[in-house]
Design an enzyme around this catalytic site. Structure first.
Site, PDB file in Angstrom:
ATOM      1  N   ALA A 138       0.162 -33.522  22.511  1.00 35.19           N
ATOM      2  CA  ALA A 138      -0.636 -33.707  21.473  1.00 35.19           C
ATOM      3  C   ALA A 138      -0.850 -34.408  20.315  1.00 35.19           C
ATOM      4  O   ALA A 138      -0.320 -34.492  19.338  1.00 35.19           O
ATOM      5  CB  ALA A 138      -0.866 -32.375  20.808  1.00 35.19           C
ATOM      6  N   GLY A 187       3.489 -40.428  15.378  1.00 32.62           N
ATOM      7  CA  GLY A 187       4.844 -40.612  15.502  1.00 32.62           C
ATOM      8  C   GLY A 187       5.232 -40.587  17.268  1.00 32.62           C
ATOM      9  O   GLY A 187       6.279 -41.225  16.558  1.00 32.62           O
ATOM     10  N   HIS A 188       4.985 -39.864  18.068  1.00 34.08           N
ATOM     11  CA  HIS A 188       4.963 -40.488  19.273  1.00 34.08           C
ATOM     12  C   HIS A 188       5.246 -41.772  19.406  1.00 34.08           C
ATOM     13  O   HIS A 188       6.127 -41.944  20.192  1.00 34.08           O
ATOM     14  CB  HIS A 188       4.308 -39.423  20.246  1.00 34.08           C
ATOM     15  CG  HIS A 188       4.533 -37.765  19.918  1.00 34.08           C
ATOM     16  ND1 HIS A 188       3.215 -36.779  19.677  1.00 34.08           N
ATOM     17  CD2 HIS A 188       5.384 -36.683  19.820  1.00 34.08           C
ATOM     18  CE1 HIS A 188       3.921 -35.550  19.162  1.00 34.08           C
ATOM     19  NE2 HIS A 188       4.448 -35.467  20.094  1.00 34.08           N
ATOM     20  N   GLU A 225      12.686 -37.825  13.028  1.00 35.42           N
ATOM     21  CA  GLU A 225      13.535 -37.468  11.990  1.00 35.42           C
ATOM     22  C   GLU A 225      12.932 -35.654  11.237  1.00 35.42           C
ATOM     23  O   GLU A 225      13.834 -35.034  10.596  1.00 35.42           O
ATOM     24  CB  GLU A 225      14.108 -38.648  11.057  1.00 35.42           C
ATOM     25  CG  GLU A 225      15.513 -39.016  11.489  1.00 35.42           C
ATOM     26  CD  GLU A 225      15.445 -39.866  10.605  1.00 35.42           C
ATOM     27  OE1 GLU A 225      14.476 -40.045   9.570  1.00 35.42           O
ATOM     28  OE2 GLU A 225      16.854 -40.187  10.555  1.00 35.42           O
TER      29      GLU A 225
END
Ligand code: PAF
Length: 295
Positions: A32, A36-37, A148
């Site tokens: 998914a 961010g990934h 983070e």
């Protein structure tokens, strides 16, 4: 980009890379994929010669069978997002590659796992620590990248890598946010439009509380008004909102040089987490920004 499903096939490739003097960066995910990934993939490229993204929806880190069932499985579109980024391998292990018959080992990290998500999601960090250890070993990684946003998870993984003498460097990367401040998460897809409008208040309230603490307000007061702020803005309940020491997540009654304010809160059936830094170093940053603005 190769898609590999067996650890024996992956081992042949990683062995050849290491023989040729190439370093390996790994980005463990449950799929998914969002921006961010993808920022973790970019960070991996900047540090390593070869990049592996792993995709495994790990049953052992879900407390509720229903959550596991509902977790999005989007391998095809995930793969499409990774190709343009020059990822070398998408490793999608079959369940038996991670948990063979008779599997009986758990990696359990004490200390940093206690409290926060460790208290509200019993067993979750054992599941994370066990699968991450296996993925780091299977990919033979030199460095591994984690956001983070899952700050407690990052500390758990740093601890296990030190304690188990893994040769991998664990790299924490900044939280990627939507334009309105909401931390990116695959759970955001489950927010309806009313909830999506409310959700950015989490970052706003956290940042205000962090500034108040840095300016000398008592932690208790700042945390108390942040909690009220979230509930008044429409959050349904708060699992925790706490200031911890950034390095080892020890509870803090007063501010210190490097703290972290962490929250988990429920919004219309969706559990959202976020965190911000609090401390003298970010206060001096704030002062600097103030000087620049007043000129
Ligand atoms: O953060 C995640 O997506 C997962 O917890 C991780 C690190 C991939 C382990 O399953």
């Amino acid at each position: 980009m190769k898609i590999i499903r067996r650890k024996s096939d992956l081992r042949i490739l990683t062995r050849n890379w290491h023989r040729a003097g190439k370093s390996i960066g790994v980005v463990p995910t449950m799929g998914a994929l969002h921006a961010g990934h993808l920022s973790l993939v970019e960070a991996a490229h900047s540090r390593a010669d070869r990049v592996i993204v792993t995709l495994f929806v790990n049953p052992r880190q879900f407390n509720k069978a229903e959550d596991l069932k509902k977790y999005p499985r989007t391998e095809e579109s995930d793969a499409q997002k990774l190709v343009p980024l020059g990822v070398d391998v998408l490793y999608v292990p079959k369940p038996e590659e991670i948990y063979p018959d008779g599997f009986a080992t758990t990696v359990s990290v004490s200390g940093v796992s206690a409290g926060l998500c460790g208290a509200t999601r019993p067993g979750h960090f054992d599941g994370v620590a066990t699968v991450v250890t296996k993925l780091l070993l299977q990919t033979d990684a030199d460095c591994a990248f984690f956001g983070e946003k899952d700050y407690q998870q990052l500390q758990v993984i740093k601890r296990l890598a030190i304690d188990l003498d893994l040769k991998v460097e664990i790299v924490g990367c900044p939280t990627i946010r939507e334009a309105d401040g909401l931390a990116m998460s695959s759970r955001n897809l489950r927010l309806n439009s009313t909830a999506r409008d409310i959700a950015p208040v989490i970052k706003k309230v956290l940042s205000e509380a962090a500034t108040d603490i840095e300016r000398g307000q008592s932690v208790r007061l700042a945390v108390g008004s942040a909690r009220n702020g979230l509930i008044e803005a429409g959050l349904d309940s708060i699992d925790y909102l706490e200031l911890r020491r950034a390095s080892d997540l020890a509870p803090l009654e007063t501010s210190c040089e490097s703290g972290r304010l962490l929250v988990a809160a429920w919004l219309q059936g969706v559990r959202l987490i976020d965190n911000v830094p609090v401390g003298i170093s970010s206060l001096s940053g704030a002062k600097h920004r103030l000087t620049v603005q007043s000129n």
